[in-house]
Design a protein around this motif. Structure first.
Motif, PDB file in Angstrom:
ATOM      1  N   GLN A  74     -12.399  13.127  17.377  1.00 38.13           N
ATOM      2  CA  GLN A  74     -13.427  14.007  17.958  1.00 38.13           C
ATOM      3  C   GLN A  74     -12.875  15.506  17.748  1.00 38.13           C
ATOM      4  O   GLN A  74     -13.703  16.533  17.220  1.00 38.13           O
ATOM      5  CB  GLN A  74     -13.751  13.944  19.435  1.00 38.13           C
ATOM      6  N   TRP A 112     -20.186   9.716  19.513  1.00 38.22           N
ATOM      7  CA  TRP A 112     -18.902  10.317  18.881  1.00 38.22           C
ATOM      8  C   TRP A 112     -18.455   9.923  17.513  1.00 38.22           C
ATOM      9  O   TRP A 112     -19.240   8.722  17.053  1.00 38.22           O
ATOM     10  CB  TRP A 112     -17.856  10.069  20.040  1.00 38.22           C
ATOM     11  N   ILE A 150     -20.687  14.915  21.751  1.00 39.48           N
ATOM     12  CA  ILE A 150     -19.114  14.465  21.784  1.00 39.48           C
ATOM     13  C   ILE A 150     -18.631  14.683  23.226  1.00 39.48           C
ATOM     14  O   ILE A 150     -17.905  14.318  23.905  1.00 39.48           O
ATOM     15  CB  ILE A 150     -18.197  15.191  20.573  1.00 39.48           C
ATOM     16  N   TRP A 162     -20.624   7.894  12.747  1.00 38.63           N
ATOM     17  CA  TRP A 162     -21.497   8.259  14.131  1.00 38.63           C
ATOM     18  C   TRP A 162     -21.731   7.018  14.925  1.00 38.63           C
ATOM     19  O   TRP A 162     -22.312   6.192  14.372  1.00 38.63           O
ATOM     20  CB  TRP A 162     -22.748   9.244  13.926  1.00 38.63           C
ATOM     21  N   SER A 208     -19.792  12.873  25.783  1.00 41.85           N
ATOM     22  CA  SER A 208     -19.156  11.443  25.906  1.00 41.85           C
ATOM     23  C   SER A 208     -17.851  11.442  26.033  1.00 41.85           C
ATOM     24  O   SER A 208     -17.312  10.715  27.053  1.00 41.85           O
ATOM     25  CB  SER A 208     -19.065  10.962  24.403  1.00 41.85           C
TER      26      SER A 208
END
Ligand code: G1P
Length: 900
Positions: free
Chosen positions: A668, A641, A685, A632, A688
């Motif tokens: 992802q 992510w 995620i 991570w 991001s």
């Protein structure tokens, strides 16, 4: 308005002045092998396979100057000559000026019509191209109409250069291979039958005839022919300025032979006088055959204008029927786009990855991933043969969990590696399970897992790291046991081997090794130390779901055992002490693969199904935890992510570097899909991805950020310009899988955004410059490239049907669980899908009268054919398969009320 206009409910569209756009090509094919590409000016090419090109092969860059396509000339007495397809020096000079012909292109599945009007010559041409049923030929119907005040005398000349050989000879021995040509003029046209099929490793006698024939709409034969390029062009002439036409030269009579020259299907018809408003129709057909009687038969079939129109109507209907899914949302353009997206998997099956102008790689055939991906779409549209396909395809798996990568022409045919190319794509083992799982859900046919299938055998052993020198081709391509008998294992055993062997093949960070590459073919320079965290997630997700399937099997047969190859036991039973220790893990795998190097024992053991399921789940959980703990990446905004890869120096590829943020979408997608990412991480995620990867103008979520580095320790992708293909383009396949993963996990608005941005960009012609459909990717400027042939289409369709409309099977029963957003309902709050399930034609209508958004509505109840009422449980409706199977023919209505 510039761009695409849909004119019916079958995806048919029109476009004005299509020739003013670059790189447009349209696929026109038959079910027998004929594969053509046609530009708005009827350029493009036509072939059966790599060695059998009727028209000269074209790549995308040849489309700018493809002047040797299918031409049709009109010599207008006293006025000049006109190309009815806009391929002439005069048309070229008049382009973008007021002298340009007006043109309207109309196209539907596997056909294209262009209407072209010349102000100068006061003529209108309507030209349609299609491939008729059951022959390897293209038909071009041309109607010339006098739209002027005075009558005109017109002599028509079709001119289509015949290439008639292998694509390899485009540069290699181009001239020498023309010396092989034997050309004949017949009553109908021009036949080219080369003496040999040129191949310096051993020339073959050629049996194929390439031909271009013509007749009028009343069945009259042509007057004369130009069989030879020199005769047709004349000294110094060109295909856009051919002297035979400009100087009104007569051609050669029927019954003559020519040899050793480049050939052209030049056909001169008798002059006709057209009074004001009158028209004359011509039929040109071109093809390849090993039986010349077929040409005569085809000319009978096409003898009149009406007969041609009948053939055209037949194929239109044939192809339409193949797409038996229709969508109705609040956006009609989108619904029509989906028609094309649903058609694309059919195109991919026909064209492979080699036979449209952008797809000039390979020499035909399909890859392992494509094979399984095409089945996904078939499971929705035409499931009847899929069981057999799946069984055939599993025959490509080797004992060590890798698979054959050279795929033969016939179903279930795999070719041994003869070139010592031991490339292993580490993702290959996980796609078959996704397709199999969809099959089990759509059909409920769990018995598939018990079916016994062979294993593929060739020289490659130990996961492509060694050669079995004891094996030779005479032993055949199926795995044998130590008694020399062919060995078979169940489909379940194949699946277990694919996943377990991968599980143990780890690199120094204890993730599955990248080897030759994973899904991203262009991550191909990290064979030694590269690892794919992304696909480690994918395998983990599969192991978990496979355990679920085994539990389901056991549910129907309490206490059941699973029969497996004796050598496999340890792969299943090993414990955490081994998984934590990379060396022990590798040793366990090596022990297994060496045992199965040449033969297997053939002995079977019975294992407790629930024990196997437990073992798989433990492994999956261990893999996910390992990733969660170590991969991570958190950014300064508190979002984050997962790192997707390790490079060939053993370094994590993603993170926050001096050169900027390095983030890749692939990791992802599979972290979310497999639920390695928890809900909070999935949210991070999404944030991001929005911050670093999303660019609405070019299609949405890009594959990666700009690494500003060539990274020779990772793959060729970093050699590509940023924003192109696998280096940071919006690569539709991964973007759609991202959407799919999000939908599966209830991130509906987010999934919708990913899917819809792709669709909106595709439909925004000014940006994408493509006909309707999903391209392989959108480049840095938003142009769609490698159109039509992409695994993205199967996934797009699958996601629309099973997630967005939520119409899917669950071990054979029909589940309705919509994830439509507010904007996907029409003005009356209705969204609808037509499709087949369990052999019944269904129309599912969701009624959302209050226009509620996702999350605010719940499926309350459904009415089947206005009679049977089915109540929902937690917003999910389940209709038993038995009930659906009892429905008779004709379409059945399922009305679902969505209430707040
Ligand atoms: C192509 C290949 C596919 C590969 C992908 C990424 O994608 O066909 O196998 O995984 O590139 O390298 P597609 O044509 O399916 O969009």
């Amino acid at each position: 308005m510039k761009g695409i206009h849909f004119i019916d409910e079958h995806g048919t569209f029109t476009m004005e002045q299509a020739e003013n756009e670059s790189y447009l090509y349209f696929p026109i094919a038959g079910e027998n092998g004929m594969k053509s590409s046609v530009t708005p000016n009827f350029g493009g090419d036509s072939k059966l396979d790599q060695n059998t090109f009727l028209l000269e092969p074209v790549s995308s860059e040849n489309l700018h100057n493809n002047r040797s396509g299918r031409n049709f000339w009109c010599e207008i007495k006293g006025e000049g000559v006109w190309s009815a397809v806009g391929q002439s020096a005069e048309a070229e000079a008049g382009k973008f000026t007021e002298n340009q012909d007006e043109s309207v292109l109309t196209a539907g599945f596997m056909w294209q019509t262009v209407e072209r009007t010349s102000k100068k010559y006061q003529l209108k041409a309507t030209v349609t191209a299609f491939v008729p049923r059951s022959v390897n030929a293209e038909v071009m119907q041309v109607t010339i109409q006098n739209i002027g005040e005075n009558s005109k005398e017109i002599t028509s000349v079709a001119a289509i250069p015949i290439y008639g050989r292998s694509a390899d000879n485009l540069r290699d021995h181009r001239h020498v291979t023309s010396l092989l040509h034997r050309i004949r003029t017949t009553e109908n046209g021009i036949y080219v039958k080369p003496t040999l099929s040129f191949d310096e490793r051993g020339h073959q006698k050629n049996h194929l005839t390439y031909y271009v024939c013509g007749l009028t709409g009343e069945g009259e034969k042509p007057q004369s022919f130009y069989p030879d390029v020199d005769i047709f062009l004349g000294e110094g002439g060109t295909f856009t300025h051919p002297r035979a036409v400009l100087e009104h030269r007569d051609g050669e009579p029927a019954g003559k032979t020519f040899e050793g020259t480049e050939a052209v299907g030049g056909i001169r018809f008798a002059p006709v006088t057209l009074a004001k408003g009158e028209s004359k129709t011509f039929t040109i057909f071109l093809g390849v055959t090993d039986d010349e009687k077929e040409i005569a038969a085809l000319s009978e079939r096409l003898v009149t204008k009406e007969a041609v129109e009948k053939e055209f109507a037949v194929i239109k209907e044939d192809w339409r029927k193949q797409v038996n899914v229709a969508y109705h949302t609040g956006n009609r353009e989108f619904d029509q786009l989906l028609k094309w997206v649903s058609f694309q998997p059919i195109l991919r099956r026909i064209y492979g990855c080699s036979f449209l102008p952008h797809h000039d790689y390979g020499k035909g055939g399909r890859g392992w991933r494509d094979l399984w991906q095409d089945c996904l779409a078939l499971l929705i549209m035409n499931p009847s043969n899929v069981r057999k396909m799946i069984l055939d395809n599993f025959g490509g798996v080797r004992m060590d969990g890798t698979n054959a990568t050279i795929i033969g022409e016939k179903p279930g045919e795999f070719v041994a590696d003869r070139n010592n190319i031991t490339r292993v794509w580490m993702d290959h083992g996980m796609w078959p399970f996704l397709t199999t799982m969809l099959y089990l859900d759509q059909t409920g046919d769990l018995d598939l897992l018990n079916q016994e299938v062979f294993y593929f055998k060739d020289r490659q052993v130990e996961r492509g790291t060694a050669h079995d020198l004891d094996w030779n081709e005479e032993e055949g391509n199926w795995q044998r046991d130590e008694n020399g008998m062919l060995y078979k294992g169940t489909v379940l055993e194949h699946l277990l081997l694919q996943h377990l062997c991968s599980f143990y093949e780890v690199g120094e960070h204890n993730y599955i090794r990248l080897r030759g590459a994973d899904w991203n073919d262009a991550i191909d320079l990290a064979n030694e130390r590269g690892e794919s965290v992304a696909f480690t997630c994918a395998y983990a997700g599969n192991l978990k779901n496979l355990a679920g399937v085994i539990r389901k099997l056991e549910e129907g047969d309490k206490g059941r055992k699973i029969t497996l190859l004796e050598e496999m036991q340890e792969l299943i039973l090993s414990k955490k002490e081994i998984w934590d220790d990379i060396e022990k893990k590798k040793a366990l795998l090596a022990d297994f693969t060496t045992k199965c190097r040449h033969t297997v024992s053939g002995r079977k053991v019975e294992m407790d199904a629930l024990l196997v399921a437990d073992c798989l789940e433990e492994k999956a959980e261990w893999m996910m935890e390992h990733i969660r703990k170590n991969e991570w990446i958190e950014d300064q905004d508190g979002d984050g992510w997962f790192n997707s890869y390790y490079d060939n120096h053993g370094n994590a590829v993603e993170g926050i570097f001096d050169s900027g943020v390095r983030m890749m979408l692939t990791g992802q997608v599979f972290a979310v899909m497999s639920q390695t990412a928890d809900v909070k991480q999935t949210r991070a995620i999404c944030n991001s991805a929005d911050r670093y990867l999303y660019k609405r103008e070019v299609g949405g979520y890009r594959l990666n950020t700009n690494f500003q580095e060539e990274k020779y320790d990772m793959g060729r992708m970093f050699g590509f310009a940023y924003g192109e293909k696998e280096n940071g383009a919006v690569f539709s396949h991964m973007t759609v899988m991202y959407a799919n993963a999000l939908y599966q996990n209830g991130f509906v608005e987010e999934g919708y955004k990913a899917l819809q941005t792709l669709a909106d960009t595709a439909l925004d012609f000014e940006t994408s410059h493509i006909y309707p459909g999903i391209p392989e990717y959108f480049n840095a400027k938003g142009r769609g490239l490698y159109h039509y042939l992409t695994g993205a289409a199967s996934w797009y369709m699958l996601t629309m049907v099973t997630q967005v409309f939520g119409v899917r099977g669950e071990y054979g029963d029909l589940v309705l669980e919509p994830k439509l957003t507010k904007e996907q309902f029409d003005a009356d709050g209705k969204a609808q899908i037509h499709l087949e399930f369990a052999g019944a034609k269904l129309q599912v209508t969701y009624e959302n009268p209050k226009h509620l958004g996702y999350g605010a509505y719940k499926a309350a109840k459904a009415a089947l054919d206005d009679k049977t009422e089915i109540a929902a449980k937690d917003g999910k409706l389940v209709i038993k398969r038995a009930m659906i199977e009892k429905l008779g023919s004709g379409e059945h209505q399922i009305q679902v009320s969505l209430l707040g």
